[in-house]
Design a protein around this motif. Structure first.
Motif, PDB file in Angstrom:
ATOM      1  N   THR A   8       0.855  -1.188   0.000  1.00 60.42           N
ATOM      2  CA  THR A   8       0.000   0.000   0.000  1.00 60.42           C
ATOM      3  C   THR A   8       0.890   1.238   0.000  1.00 60.42           C
ATOM      4  N   THR A  31      -1.596  -0.992  -4.215  1.00 56.16           N
ATOM      5  CA  THR A  31      -2.706  -0.042  -4.136  1.00 56.16           C
ATOM      6  C   THR A  31      -2.165   1.306  -3.688  1.00 56.16           C
ATOM      7  N   ILE A  33      -3.221   4.941  -2.266  1.00 57.20           N
ATOM      8  CA  ILE A  33      -4.311   5.660  -1.608  1.00 57.20           C
ATOM      9  C   ILE A  33      -3.973   7.150  -1.606  1.00 57.20           C
ATOM     10  N   LYS A 242      -3.518  -0.302  -8.584  1.00 54.20           N
ATOM     11  CA  LYS A 242      -4.879   0.185  -8.379  1.00 54.20           C
ATOM     12  C   LYS A 242      -4.822   1.487  -7.590  1.00 54.20           C
ATOM     13  N   SER A 244      -6.946   4.519  -5.364  1.00 50.12           N
ATOM     14  CA  SER A 244      -8.130   4.886  -4.592  1.00 50.12           C
ATOM     15  C   SER A 244      -8.031   6.374  -4.269  1.00 50.12           C
ATOM     16  N   THR A 247      -9.577   9.487  -0.819  1.00 47.56           N
ATOM     17  CA  THR A 247      -9.540   8.541   0.305  1.00 47.56           C
ATOM     18  C   THR A 247      -8.508   9.024   1.318  1.00 47.56           C
ATOM     19  N   LYS A 266     -12.701   5.008   3.978  1.00 45.64           N
ATOM     20  CA  LYS A 266     -13.495   4.103   3.147  1.00 45.64           C
ATOM     21  C   LYS A 266     -13.280   2.636   3.521  1.00 45.64           C
TER      22      LYS A 266
END
Length: 493
Positions: A8, A31, A33, A242, A244, A247, A266
């Motif tokens: 992350t 991911t 964020i 990915k 997000s 957020t 979220k």
């Protein structure tokens, strides 16, 4: 590598994008964020009524850093955007009818130095040869070090390089020893403004910025600086990252010295490894419990921060006369403004400022017959910010701009948006509202910066508050370095 290793990345600035893309390429499930609505961090855009503004970085230097990053993914710069070299590179205003256009070719540059200070072209050649050495050694051997320890620099070859790099001298002495003309001195000292310290407190090593400026050149990606962000986001997405957006992260969950998850508004994102690309101070002091922090509040308070700034994004319903893409206004005393940033922090009495007009180069960033303009004043971080102060400085800039360029914009402003310390805090959780991270002083260089390694085993920092430092190319390199460290660590596991 286990393809299910979950990484992350907190923050989609340049360092976060670079690390995310490389970790995904290495087989991790990544991911990113991001608390804001788009990638880029400070390099976001703002669009209004057919105008498109780059909200942050506006100078494209060190094109080799971007190209080298793209090539890691079998791409080249031209795959993503047209890169245009600006000629002249920029203009410096020293007063009414007193300007200096910085040429884009070395021959013209040598001629300019000879005109202003006969015989100085030989010293310029020496200066730039030294700067080239610093750039090549610095970019190849120093900036890609994670700087976990001073031991990384205990290498006889690097020690000899260090002497030539003039790590202990300062830029003011280095420049003033070689050049006597005040305008030439100001030209050569200007790039250290990007490093967030006065020439007296910036190691002479950083004349490498003069090589980037005067030899490698000033460029512009057609479409705006956000084209770099779009390119890096596409590379990351193609690699499987990915995103997000919108957020906000509220906590990093740690157990037994291992980061287990990122808690957001979220939901909970479970992680095997975390990269902190948001503001280092904010992550450490707000998202981690005290037991896992490497530094305390006193440590952070003692850091010398690079400046914040006051920005104005302006849409004009007319074209400007006799203005370049980049314009520096040095009609007031540099040392006084610097003192009001670093020594006695206060709103500046007679500020230097910068005006960027990208629509001179790129008609696509403003409607036909209009001009895209922004002003920037460097400020001390952590000043009390309010609308009345902003408006007073805007009026001051409009008057100075008219007096120095002959352009009266007061009756041609379609709209304006200001941006300063409170906005940097609100949008980026920026420590003390800084715009450029830590100042690159000798005591805050390399292994003396806040460490990439946190006290949490599977968590590293990247970005402008750690190595190698502030600026777009260093941020991209920071992302590359942290990705390499994680990949190395995961391969050992």
């Amino acid at each position: 590598m286990d393809k299910k290793t979950r990484v992350t990345v907190i923050g989609a600035g340049f360092a976060g994008l670079a690390s995310a893309a490389l970790l995904a390429q290495a087989g991790c499930e990544v991911t990113v964020i991001e608390k804001n609505e788009m990638a880029g961090g400070r390099a976001r855009t703002w669009a209004k009524d057919g105008f498109l503004f780059d909200m942050g970085p506006s100078w494209y230097w060190m094109p080799d850093v971007f190209e080298n990053f793209y090539q890691l993914f079998n791409h080249t710069t031209s795959d993503f955007y047209e890169l245009k070299r600006l000629s002249p590179s920029y203009r410096i205003y020293f007063g009414q009818n007193d300007t200096l256009d910085v040429p884009a070719t070395l021959d013209d540059l040598y001629r300019l130095f000879e005109q202003l200070e006969p015989g100085s072209s030989k010293n310029l050649q020496l200066f730039l040869n030294q700067a080239q050495y610093k750039y090549e050694v610095g970019m190849n051997e120093y900036v890609f070090k994670p700087s976990h320890s001073v031991m990384e620099y205990f290498d006889p070859r690097l020690a000899m390089s260090g002497i030539k790099l003039q790590l202990l001298g300062n830029m003011r002495k280095h420049v003033h020893h070689l050049f006597k003309n005040d305008k030439l001195r100001k030209l050569l000292e200007f790039p250290v403004l990007f490093l967030g310290a006065t020439p007296q407190n910036t190691p002479a090593l950083y004349s490498l910025m003069n090589y980037a400026d005067l030899v490698l050149g000033t460029w512009y990606p057609m479409g705006g600086m956000h084209q770099i962000v779009a390119a890096m986001q596409k590379i990351a997405t193609d690699a499987g990252v990915k995103f997000s957006f919108d957020t906000a992260v509220s906590k990093i969950e740690v157990k037994n010295n291992l980061a287990k998850a990122v808690i957001t508004d979220k939901g909970r994102v479970e992680s095997d490894f975390i990269v902190g690309n948001a503001d280092y101070h904010h992550i450490e002091q707000q998202l981690l419990e005290p037991a896992y922090r490497k530094y305390d509040a006193q440590y952070w308070d003692k850091r010398t921060m690079a400046p914040s700034c006051l920005l104005f994004y302006i849409g004009l319903n007319k074209k400007l006369d006799n203005i370049l893409h980049h314009n520096l206004f040095f009609d007031e005393a540099f040392d006084q403004h610097a003192e009001e940033i670093y020594t006695d922090p206060q709103w500046p009495s007679k500020p230097l400022f910068y005006a960027c007009c990208p629509s001179v180069t790129d008609p696509g960033v403003a409607p036909e017959g209009c001009e895209n303009l922004f002003f920037l004043i460097p400020l001390a971080p952590d000043l009390k910010d309010n609308e009345s102060k902003r408006e007073a400085y805007f009026n001051l800039l409009v008057k100075r701009f008219k007096d120095l360029t002959g352009n009266d914009i007061s009756d041609h402003i379609l709209f304006k948006r200001s941006y300063a310390m409170d906005d940097f805090v609100a949008d980026y959780n920026a420590f003390k509202g800084n715009a450029y991270g830590l100042a690159n002083t000798l005591k805050q260089t390399a292994f003396l910066k806040p460490k990439m390694k946190s006290n949490v085993t599977n968590f590293l920092y990247t970005g402008q508050l750690t190595v190698p430092g502030p600026g777009v190319p260093p941020a991209i390199i920071s992302g590359q370095v942290v990705a390499k460290e994680i990949i190395k660590k995961l391969k050992k596991a």
